[in-house]
Design an enzyme around this catalytic site. Structure first.
Site, PDB file in Angstrom:
ATOM      1  N   ASP A 101       1.732  -0.421   1.835  1.00 33.74           N
ATOM      2  CA  ASP A 101       0.550  -0.875   1.111  1.00 33.74           C
ATOM      3  C   ASP A 101      -0.685  -0.297   1.807  1.00 33.74           C
ATOM      4  OD1 ASP A 101      -1.297  -2.391  -0.350  1.00 33.74           O
ATOM      5  OD2 ASP A 101       0.016  -4.146  -0.375  1.00 33.74           O
ATOM      6  N   ASP A 202      -4.118  -0.212  -2.680  1.00 30.12           N
ATOM      7  CA  ASP A 202      -4.936  -1.385  -2.928  1.00 30.12           C
ATOM      8  C   ASP A 202      -6.215  -0.978  -3.661  1.00 30.12           C
ATOM      9  OD1 ASP A 202      -5.138  -4.281  -2.165  1.00 30.12           O
ATOM     10  OD2 ASP A 202      -7.000  -3.616  -1.223  1.00 30.12           O
ATOM     11  N   GLU A 244      -3.269  -0.271  -7.591  1.00 27.33           N
ATOM     12  CA  GLU A 244      -3.683  -1.573  -8.126  1.00 27.33           C
ATOM     13  C   GLU A 244      -5.023  -1.384  -8.824  1.00 27.33           C
ATOM     14  OE1 GLU A 244      -4.836  -6.040  -6.513  1.00 27.33           O
ATOM     15  OE2 GLU A 244      -5.608  -4.232  -5.573  1.00 27.33           O
ATOM     16  N   HIS A 318       1.361 -11.243  -4.547  1.00 29.02           N
ATOM     17  CA  HIS A 318       0.867 -12.137  -3.502  1.00 29.02           C
ATOM     18  C   HIS A 318      -0.511 -12.719  -3.809  1.00 29.02           C
ATOM     19  CE1 HIS A 318      -1.003  -8.312  -2.937  1.00 29.02           C
ATOM     20  NE2 HIS A 318      -1.847  -8.839  -2.071  1.00 29.02           N
ATOM     21  N   ASP A 319      -1.149 -12.268  -4.879  1.00 27.47           N
ATOM     22  CA  ASP A 319      -2.470 -12.784  -5.263  1.00 27.47           C
ATOM     23  C   ASP A 319      -2.389 -13.750  -6.441  1.00 27.47           C
ATOM     24  OD1 ASP A 319      -3.727 -11.090  -3.400  1.00 27.47           O
ATOM     25  OD2 ASP A 319      -3.986  -9.483  -4.875  1.00 27.47           O
TER      26      ASP A 319
END
Ligand code: TEU
Ligand code: CA
Length: 541
Positions: A101, A202, A244, A318-319
């Site tokens: 990531d 990200d 993302e 995870h968000d």
């Protein structure tokens, strides 16, 4: 039945590990790389093709690793570089690749570059970040940070503000500086040389920005930068890249995931994730889900990218809150409805992602504000309290949308702390682990885990899942989600009751002659013309 000439990631399912919450090997309450190593057999059993690992680089952990202070080393709380090498090797033996990531929009304020940059205006690293002169009273403009407060932070020694779209400890990197970009590409290649199979980028849409004109993302520089990065670091056989991009629409995604390979393999888009949010407001400000609209969103993406790009398919990360709590039923129909969501999504075209615990049907947790650890929640609580919101409203917002819902420790077994740690877990364990845990589900063929395992296997076996067209059915139906896939050789029909009431099935005739591959129920109902609560069927013709 592997198809030739198709990149592996078009037939594989990718599993996201949030290392902090996955498995703790040394009892400090924080998951780590050696912990992940002990669970590779579990992941192999599930059948996944790759692990997307949330950041494990050195970090002060202001945003749980999304604030990186050294891109080329592992944070001691997670292990060492040797552990990472072992993970790459051991996962590789099981046919699993490791996806790192990369947080390239910002670094930590404790990164060496930022420490240097802050020393003086003529420091060689100064221009790695975004600075504007000022008076310490009025920031350069009104831009707000994603985690509360202004996006500009005053540094008195320099008489300048620096720009940060996330926390003050996450200064934005200056992508307009070619030296910075080259340095990042070198770093990416260093990881690829070590055997990394891919990268998740990200907030990739934020890399091109123009803060002076209030533009935080998608500036005209964005796609040129992504193409440059792709040329410099992503042109290796088999490498998968996923960006993302909360802002992506179908047209944007066609650029990012152009089949010519000039940018990325695919992007995460979030249109279906914004469906319960008042447009223009924050994620905490919710509206009921418009189900017909939800179906339209999926159709738009499935049809829009067919042959012209590639979708990523997900309900969780995870968000995000747990999907079974958000879109389905985490009460009496938890198992059926978790399977329904899985069948619905995994029947589509794209690369499916499974977030740790999703394959068990893990649920949200009813946090008290003091139990929360996430910087985004803590900021929201502070802001909304100041604005006079009730404690009840705040708690409800956290329970429904808080990021810590996804971050409660993985539920491995009925052992204390769900088998996650022998110490004190960094975040509360959901007490429902006694009922919901991996140990219980692995052995049984009626579990949510078994359903995911079957879906992952089917994707490898049935080319129609990878290549078939997508045709929505019953588009205006207010309870059923149905579609057909067709690759000229096989047809696939997916019919899902998205709600908790039984409903007549208008597709009963069409289903005749099909082979039932998978259902969210273990046994057929009395009347096949009725879809039971959260009943999902996947049929092959
Ligand atoms: O998230 C991107 C982002 O825009 C988040 O603020 C997102 O809107 C929010 O998490 C939704 O609740 C990425 C990472 O996935 C997230 O974990 C990081 O906190 C963020 O970037 C900053 O790096
Ligand atoms: Ca640990």
């Amino acid at each position: 039945m592997k198809q030739m000439n198709i990149p592996w990631w078009k037939q594989a399912v990718i599993y996201q590990v949030y290392p902090r919450s996955f498995c703790d090997s040394n009892g400090d309450g924080i998951g780590d790389l050696p912990g992940i190593l002990t669970k590779l057999d579990y992941l192999q059993e599930l059948g996944i093709g790759a692990i997307w690992l949330s950041p494990v680089f050195c970090s002060p952990q202001d945003d749980n690793g999304y604030d990186i202070s050294d891109y080329q080393d592992i944070d001691p709380i997670f292990g060492t570089l040797e552990d990472m090498d072992r993970l790459i090797a051991e996962a590789g033996k099981r046919g699993i690749r490791i996806i790192l990531d990369l947080v390239l929009n910002h670094s930590s304020d404790e990164h060496r570059w930022f420490i240097e940059a802050k020393k003086s205006r003529d420091n060689p690293y100064h221009d790695y970040y975004i600075w504007r002169d000022g008076d310490g009273v009025t920031p350069p403009n009104e831009l707000k940070s994603g985690f509360g407060g202004a996006a500009w932070e005053w540094v008195p020694e320099l008489g300048q503000y620096y720009f940060h779209q996330f926390s003050v400890k996450q200064p934005d990197l200056n992508w307009d500086n070619p030296k910075l970009r080259a340095e990042l590409y070198r770093m990416i290649n260093w990881w690829a040389d070590r055997g990394i199979g891919g990268f998740r980028l990200d907030v990739v849409d934020h890399l091109g920005k123009d803060p002076d004109h209030g533009i935080m993302k998608c500036a005209p520089t964005l796609h040129p930068y992504v193409r440059e990065m792709s040329r410099a670091a992503f042109q290796r056989p088999g490498l998968v890249t996923v960006g993302e991009a909360w802002s992506a629409d179908v047209e944007g995604a066609k650029l990012y995931s152009n089949p010519d390979g000039s940018e990325l393999s695919m992007v995460f888009q979030f249109e279906h994730m914004k469906i319960d949010q008042i447009p223009g407001k924050e994620k905490w400000d919710m509206v009921p889900i418009d189900f017909v609209e939800l179906k339209k969103i999926f159709t738009r993406w499935q049809k829009g990218l067919y042959g012209q790009g590639w979708n990523s398919l997900f309900w969780e990360n995870h968000d995000l809150p747990r999907s079974v709590s958000r879109f389905a039923d985490d009460g009496i129909y938890r198992i059926e409805s978790a399977k329904m969501l899985a069948i619905l999504l995994h029947g589509m075209q794209g690369t499916p992602y499974v977030y740790q615990g999703e394959e068990l049907g893990m649920t949200n947790y009813d946090f008290r504000a003091e139990e929360c650890r996430d910087i985004e929640i803590l900021n929201m609580v502070r802001e909304r309290r100041a604005q006079g919101y009730s404690e009840e409203w705040i708690r409800d917002a956290i329970r429904r949308k808080g990021r810590d819902n996804a971050r409660t420790p993985m539920q491995w077994s009925t052992a204390p702390n769900a088998g996650f740690t022998t110490g004190e877990p960094w975040l509360v364990v959901n007490p429902n682990y006694r009922e919901i845990n991996a140990e219980d589900q692995i052995g049984r063929d009626d579990s949510v885990f078994a359903c995911y395992r079957t879906l992952i296997r089917l994707r490898k076996e049935l080319p129609v899942l990878t290549n078939g067209t997508y045709e929505p059915l019953l588009e205006e139906n207010r309870q059923l989600f149905a579609y057909r896939r067709d690759d000229g050789e096989h047809r696939l029909l997916v019919v899902c009751n998205f709600f908790g009431e039984a409903v007549p099935d208008p597709l009963t005739e069409e289903e005749k002659g099909g082979r039932l591959l998978l259902s969210s129920y273990n046994a057929p109902g009395d009347d096949p013309a009725i879809l039971r609560p959260y009943e999902a069927r996947m049929l092959l013709f």
